[in-house]
Each structure stands twice: as structure tokens, then as C-alpha cells.
Design an enzyme around this catalytic site. Structure first.
Site, PDB file in Angstrom:
ATOM      1  N   ASP A 148      -2.026  -6.622   7.939  1.00 40.04           N
ATOM      2  CA  ASP A 148      -3.306  -6.526   7.881  1.00 40.04           C
ATOM      3  C   ASP A 148      -3.775  -7.085   6.380  1.00 40.04           C
ATOM      4  O   ASP A 148      -3.383  -8.224   6.011  1.00 40.04           O
ATOM      5  CB  ASP A 148      -3.546  -4.930   7.984  1.00 40.04           C
ATOM      6  CG  ASP A 148      -2.874  -4.132   7.027  1.00 40.04           C
ATOM      7  OD1 ASP A 148      -1.856  -4.471   6.435  1.00 40.04           O
ATOM      8  OD2 ASP A 148      -3.451  -3.127   6.743  1.00 40.04           O
ATOM      9  N   GLY A 157      -0.206  -4.523   0.890  1.00 40.92           N
ATOM     10  CA  GLY A 157      -1.383  -4.201  -0.027  1.00 40.92           C
ATOM     11  C   GLY A 157      -1.677  -5.253  -1.274  1.00 40.92           C
ATOM     12  O   GLY A 157      -2.979  -5.302  -1.638  1.00 40.92           O
ATOM     13  N   GLU A 171       5.288  -6.203   7.455  1.00 44.65           N
ATOM     14  CA  GLU A 171       4.734  -5.215   8.528  1.00 44.65           C
ATOM     15  C   GLU A 171       5.211  -5.049   9.768  1.00 44.65           C
ATOM     16  O   GLU A 171       5.553  -4.109  10.187  1.00 44.65           O
ATOM     17  CB  GLU A 171       3.334  -5.143   8.508  1.00 44.65           C
ATOM     18  CG  GLU A 171       2.299  -5.197   7.229  1.00 44.65           C
ATOM     19  CD  GLU A 171       2.375  -6.150   6.266  1.00 44.65           C
ATOM     20  OE1 GLU A 171       1.851  -6.002   5.103  1.00 44.65           O
ATOM     21  OE2 GLU A 171       2.825  -7.349   6.638  1.00 44.65           O
ATOM     22  N   GLY A 216       0.747  -1.092   0.088  1.00 47.33           N
ATOM     23  CA  GLY A 216      -0.033   0.064   0.018  1.00 47.33           C
ATOM     24  C   GLY A 216       0.819   1.145  -0.010  1.00 47.33           C
ATOM     25  O   GLY A 216       2.000   1.043   0.494  1.00 47.33           O
TER      26      GLY A 216
END
Length: 349
Positions: free
Chosen positions: A150, A119, A142, A72
Site C-alpha cells: 500500500d 510506510g 506486505e 508502519g
């Protein structure tokens, strides 16, 4: 003939209909196809329209250049947080999209040729078919930037065999096609040179599964059997300290290297990641996304996420200063708070 379709995205993401397929191309090669808010919104609109369009029987998503998607685009989130205007809106829409992909009723084929992280995993690995080439590199890194795995990592990683998902979550290590296929992250293996022919066949054929079976080839795991057994043994414990103790007691070089890797990650992120993966095994995808949204809101209000972005992406190569610095200094009640219900609204799906 291909028909271009405009669902927005300002050229960062492209859409066309070819034969039976709706084709999505992530088109930010200079940024390794990092996913921004415009791309998330446009892909959500496309999936909604194509789900209702009987002429579109399947969706194919690919990346332009040498990456599928490196993750992301979180620098805008970082800057907003430093200015005191952090907002979860980007993540809320991203998580809704991840959940929509997981429940999409038509074949959703991700052609993963190059890097797929963060992402990028969220818009590929929840689909029905995940095709990796010899260039594919998968990671959920992450915990190395003070964040957590996530985009549905709670659901995805918790269901991998032999504690492999916990290993990936706590180390952030990269794996290649063979190990991704062995773990079930990838459903098919196709060499990059065959992708143009595969694309054409997927647009024309009656059967997605039949087409992929024709192109599918064997991909040998890079990880040896002994390492797989070591992961299953060390990462099976019921608490994070027990995992670390198990690795510390094993004088094997792999165990010591793995421990050293974990000890560089954010202590808070490690505790959160451990709990979310264990919890995710008992939750459906939508429930996982709601849990992750709770975590996300607390991460945006914390320290380590901004510190990790600074050290890894802004001042590249610097050493992050985590707070707390040590795993043993992270209090259980602080981790409980990451998972507590939100007082100002849960994620709606």
C-alpha cells in the site's frame, strides 16, 4: 542557527528549520523508526505549514539510527482488530500524507540510509528526490504478512521498468542501492560518510539539483543483466497463474527460488497485489490511494492480515496459516470484492 519547530509527534518525529530547509527526522531508532499515527499527523501539519512558508524552500527527511523507516507501526491496528474495533483511520491519514508528498510543490529530499520498507517508502519514495546510501535496503514485503503493497505502491511499483515492480510486489524481496537506482526508485547515490556535508549544502545552496549532482556517485546494480531479462519475461503475463506457470516451467535456479518465495506468501495478498499493480499503471496517484483504501478496508475485515502479523511479528518465526491456503482456491469474485466501491465512504483527499 537551527530553529526547532513543534508540529506535534511527541518526540517520535522532530522538525527544525535550518537555512533554506525544513528538516524532518524520524526519531524512533529502537523501533527502526516505525511510523505511528502521531508521526503521520505531525508530518502532515509540517508540510502544510512549510508549503505556505516562503522561507522554507525545500524539505529534507531522514531517519535516526540504522534505519530510515522499517514501515508502519501496525501492532496497534492488529490488537484493535483482534478486539473487534478495527479502524481504517490510521491508514486514511497515512494515505492522505502519501498523496500530499507526491503533490508537494517544493523539492522533497529523502536521505535513505538504512532500511526503507512499507510506510517508510510512503514518506520517502513519492518525494521529488530520493537519495540512497550504501546502507539502503528497500522492500515492499506486505504479501508476506497477509497484506498488500500500500502507501502508494500501486502507483510507484507499476511504473518501474521491466516488470521490476511486479517482481517486488509478488516476492517482497529486498534490494540494495544499485538496483534501486537502476529502477528509478532512487534518484541519487551518496555514500553515508558524505551525508553531513550534503545536509549542510542542501540547507545553504541555491539549487537542490545542483547540490545533489555534486555529491552523486555511481552505484553499480547488484542484479545481473540476465536476471533482469528473466524478471521482464516471467512477470509480464496478464494473470498471476501465468506468471507462476512461467516460473515453474523454467528450471533455472533463480526461477525456482523465486517461485518458492512467492508460494510462501498469502494467496489472497498475491492476487490482490497482482491486480493493484496492473490497475495502478493506469491511475494517477490520488486514484491509486482511493483504490488502496478500498482494499485496506477489506483487509481489515479479513483473516490473512491478522494471521500474518501474528506469525511474523507477534510469534516470530512461526508459520502463517493462510485462508485460503492455496492460490488456486482464491475465487475471482472474492478479489473483485476488495476493489469494489465502499458503501460507507471513500477516501477523501
Amino acid at each position: 542557527m537551527p530553529v526547532d519547530v513543534d508540529f506535534g509527534g511527541a518526540g517520535d518525529i522532530l522538525f527544525e528549520q535550518v537555512g533554506r530547509a525544513g528538516i524532518v527526522t524520524l526519531s524512533r531508532p529502537a523501533s527502526l523508526n516505525a511510523i505511528n499515527h502521531r508521526m503521520i499527523s505531525a508530518l502532515a501539519r509540517a508540510l502544510s505549514a512549510w508549503e505556505a512558508d516562503s522561507a522554507v524552500e525545500r524539505v529534507i527527511i531522514r531517519g535516526e539510527g540504522r534505519a530510515f523507516s522499517a514501515g508502519g507501526d501496525i501492532l496497534d491496528v492488529y490488537r484493535a482488530g483482534l478486539e473487534g474495533r478495527a479502524s481504517p483511520d490510521f491508514f486514511a491519514d497515512e494515505y492522505r500524507l502519501n498523496a500530499a508528498i507526491a503533490r508537494f510543490p517544493k523539492p522533497y529530499v529523502a536521505l535513505i540510509d538504512g532500511i526503507v520498507m512499507g510506510g517508510g517508502v510512503g514518506v520517502s519514495c513519492h518525494g521529488s528526490h530520493r537519495v540512497m546510501t550504501e546502507n539502503a535496503v528497500f522492500a515492499m514485503p506486505e504479501v508476506g504478512i497477509g497484506f498488500f503493497p500500500d502507501v502508494g505502491g500501486s502507483h510507484l511499483l507499476s511504473r518501474l521498468p521491466g516488470e521490476f515492480g511486479m517482481y517486488l510486489a509478488l516476492t517482497g524481496n529486498r534490494i540494495r542501492r544499485g538496483d534501486a537506482c537502476a529502477a528509478g526508485l532512487a534518484t541519487h547515490s551518496v555514500d553515508a560518510g558524505q551525508l553531513p556535508a550534503l545536509m549542510q549544502a542542501l540547507c545553504e545552496s541555491d539549487s537542490v539539483d545542483g547540490t545533489l549532482s555534486v555529491f552523486d556517485g555511481a552505484a553499480e546494480p547488484q542484479m545481473d543483466e540476465g536476471t533482469g531479462h528473466a524478471i521482464a519475461r516471467h512477470f509480464s503475463f496478464g494473470s498471476l497463474p501465468e506468471i507462476l506457470e512461467s516460473l515453474a516451467d523454467d528450471q533455472d535456479e533463480w526461477a525456482q527460488d523465486t517461485l518458492a518465495t512467492i508460494e510462501k506468501r498469502s494467496p489472497t495478498s498475491l492476487h490482490v497485489a497482482f491486480r493493484q499493480v496492473r490497475a495502478g499503471a493506469m491511475l494517477e496517484m490520488d486514484e491509486c490511494m482511493k483504490m488502496e483504501f478500498r482494499i485496506l478496508n477489506r483487509m481489515l475485515a479479513g483473516h490473512d492480515f491478522y494471521e500474518g502479523i501474528r506469525a511474523v511479528l507477534v510469534e516470530k518465526g512461526s508459520t502463517p496459516r493462510w485462508k485460503p491456503e492455496k492460490l488456486g482456491d482464491v475465487r475471482e469474485e472474492d478479489i473483485d470484492a476488495y476493489f469494489a466501491p465502499l458503501t460507507d465512504g471513500e477516501l477523501t483527499l
